[in-house]
Design an enzyme around this catalytic site. Structure first.
Site, mmCIF file in Angstrom:
data_model
loop_
_atom_site.group_PDB
_atom_site.id
_atom_site.type_symbol
_atom_site.label_atom_id
_atom_site.label_comp_id
_atom_site.label_asym_id
_atom_site.label_seq_id
_atom_site.Cartn_x
_atom_site.Cartn_y
_atom_site.Cartn_z
ATOM 1 N N LYS A 111 0.873 -1.168 0.000
ATOM 2 C CA LYS A 111 0.000 0.000 0.000
ATOM 3 C C LYS A 111 0.915 1.224 0.000
ATOM 4 O O LYS A 111 1.358 1.686 1.033
ATOM 5 C CB LYS A 111 -0.911 0.001 1.233
ATOM 6 C CG LYS A 111 -2.245 0.753 1.072
ATOM 7 C CD LYS A 111 -2.129 2.216 0.689
ATOM 8 C CE LYS A 111 -1.672 3.080 1.856
ATOM 9 N NZ LYS A 111 -1.606 4.546 1.463
ATOM 10 N N CYS A 121 13.728 10.688 7.023
ATOM 11 C CA CYS A 121 13.791 10.457 8.460
ATOM 12 C C CYS A 121 15.220 10.397 8.974
ATOM 13 O O CYS A 121 15.440 10.401 10.181
ATOM 14 C CB CYS A 121 13.043 9.190 8.841
ATOM 15 S SG CYS A 121 13.776 7.679 8.194
ATOM 16 N N GLU A 140 9.170 16.922 14.869
ATOM 17 C CA GLU A 140 9.830 16.589 13.611
ATOM 18 C C GLU A 140 9.338 17.566 12.547
ATOM 19 O O GLU A 140 8.138 17.673 12.289
ATOM 20 C CB GLU A 140 9.513 15.161 13.192
ATOM 21 C CG GLU A 140 10.224 14.747 11.911
ATOM 22 C CD GLU A 140 9.877 13.339 11.465
ATOM 23 O OE1 GLU A 140 10.736 12.688 10.856
ATOM 24 O OE2 GLU A 140 8.736 12.889 11.726
#
Length: 494
Positions: free
Chosen positions: A173, A281, A379
């Site tokens: 997905k 990340c 973040e």
């Protein structure tokens, strides 16, 4: 308008839900395609199909699986430029970034080609009188991967290569924001000879994600994304009896000590902070500068940032592209515009140079950040580098260890003893010593600590093999019929 549909049984299958998402060109801000979003019924049908394919695929011999994966490696290598162009067009990253993404993904395909050697079990002959014991690893069944927008080619390769080579069938997905890379990869797998039903692509939103998390025939979930969603995926998936590896967000610190080569450190920080527009990340988002060199380091950072060429992937000179969406660009800009009010100092404000067309945001640099400020605590996931000044190595280490995230970190120093102590003490999953982006090579495993990882197994490499298989131990005896007798006692080794 181009329509992007699902991939089932090695062919494109049109969606039936009636729900579609918009796919933008981030460099222009224009809608360039629509993508079908799967319904619960479509997820159920895809899982049933993958479950049926698993029966045959798990029985396929290891040599045949490896043969297919070797062909896949050659096909990705031969088509890497076209795949990079697809990534650049839908994600926005410049071609050099996209090519780098594909190169790192290809490493995982190469690792997976050698998995037969890593699936060997152990064997103990004569563990007891006439008894042998051996261990084997077997696939789980239907497994699923939910992947993020920022690496639409690489992160799926982190997951499906090991999963398929271990004998599972895989449902991907991908992010609905840039879905075409997954479709291109799916067709390469078809060309490589992968049988029908072994690899499926289902486009979708929360409806399809929730159904995969709940479906009784999906044995495991692999996820990469933000920490809140990773936590949700982990808790929901495990509640439904699944194995889950869910990688979340990050706040990666780079500690620069007074003995470091400051030019090298500045080059590294700028490269690690602004590559791929900071949408990764493992981006360095905080430089911890020891007070005695902080001013000099900020000056060096400030002198390099204006030289970064921001532009679309169609511009050969561009080094940094746009962000993925208008909403995300505005969210990132908000961290910069609010920084002064929080007590930080905006040294370079990239928000005042954002282009009208597309989702561009120039690099920003913020000095004097502290815990408690939004630009530090959260973040950012964009082209914003912050600088925190610390009094000593110890204060820098304590700051890193106190942060909620533990994905990646780096130290820049010439002192080997300090570097070794740092890697021993720091509470982070991936550590760089004079390396700003310490992404492990494919034969190690990727993943952080604390709020950056939910689950017990890291992604790809040896831990990826463990995640996609389960152990079985067989105890066997082939008795001499002349000595066989009834024994009601508990089996013993002596």
């Amino acid at each position: 308008m181009q329509r992007i549909s699902h991939w089932v049984n090695n062919k494109v299958v049109a969606g039936t839900s009636g729900n579609v998402g918009k796919v933008y060109n981030p460099a222009t801000g224009e809608v360039q395609a629509e993508v079908d979003l799967a319904s619960v019924a479509e997820v159920d049908a895809a899982v049933a199909n993958a479950k049926e394919a698993f029966v045959t695929w798990r029985a396929t011999n290891l040599s045949r699986r490896a043969e297919i994966m070797f062909r896949m490696r050659e096909l990705i290598d031969a088509n890497r430029k076209e795949l990079a162009n697809i990534v650049s067009l839908e994600h926005g990253k410049v071609p050099s970034d996209a090519m780098g993404e594909i190169a790192r993904g290809l490493e995982n395909i190469e690792f997976a080609c050698g998995i037969p050697a890593m699936l060997k079990g152990g064997y103990s002959e004569q563990a007891s009188g006439g008894v042998d014991v051996y261990s084997i690893r077997q696939p789980l069944g239907v497994v699923a991967g939910i992947t993020p927008f920022n690496f639409p080619a690489m992160v799926p390769m982190w997951m499906f290569a090991n999963a398929i080579m271990c004998g599972n069938t895989f449902i991907l997905k991908p992010s609905e924001k840039d879905p075409s890379a997954a479709m291109f990869v799916a067709d390469l797998l078809r060309q490589a000879g992968l049988p029908d039903g072994v690899f499926t692509v289902l486009h979708g939103d929360k409806v399809s994600v929730d159904r995969l998390l709940e479906h009784k025939d999906v044995q495991s979930i692999s996820f990469v994304g933000s920490t809140p969603i990773a936590k949700y995926v982990y808790e929901t998936g495990t509640k439904n009896g699944k194995r889950v590896q869910a990688l979340g967000g990050a706040k990666n610190h780079m500690l620069v000590l007074p003995d470091a080569d400051l030019d090298m450190a500045a080059d590294a920080a700028v490269s690690a902070a602004y590559g791929s527009a900071g949408e990764r990340c493992m981006a360095v988002s905080v430089v911890l500068a020891v007070d005695s060199i902080a001013d000099a380091l900020v000056d060096k950072l400030s002198s390099r940032i204006p030289n970064i060429k921001v532009g679309p992937g169609t511009d050969p000179a561009a080094e940094m592209g746009p962000l993925i969406s208008r909403e995300h660009r505005d969210k990132v800009a908000g961290f910069v515009t609010n920084a002064n009010a929080e007590g930080a100092k905006v040294v370079i404000d990239g928000t005042d140079q954002a282009k009208d067309a597309g989702f561009f945001l120039n690099p920003s640099l913020i000095d004097n950040v502290k815990p408690g400020m939004k630009c530090y605590d959260e973040e950012i996931f964009g082209p914003v580098l912050t600088v925190m000044r610390v009094k000593s190595y110890q204060e820098g280490l304590d700051t890193i260890n106190a942060n909620q995230f533990g994905n990646g970190t780096a130290i820049f120093t010439r002192d080997g003893g300090v570097a070794r102590q740092f890697q021993f003490d720091v509470q982070v999953g991936m550590v760089g010593i004079n390396v700003p982006i310490p992404v492990p090579v494919s034969y190690y495993s990727f993943g952080g600590w604390k709020a950056s990882l939910f689950g017990d197994q890291h992604m790809y490499g040896p831990e990826g093999i463990n995640f996609f298989t389960r152990g079985k131990v067989v105890t066997s005896r082939w008795p001499d019929p002349r000595t066989s007798s009834v024994n009601l006692g508990f089996p013993q080794n002596r």
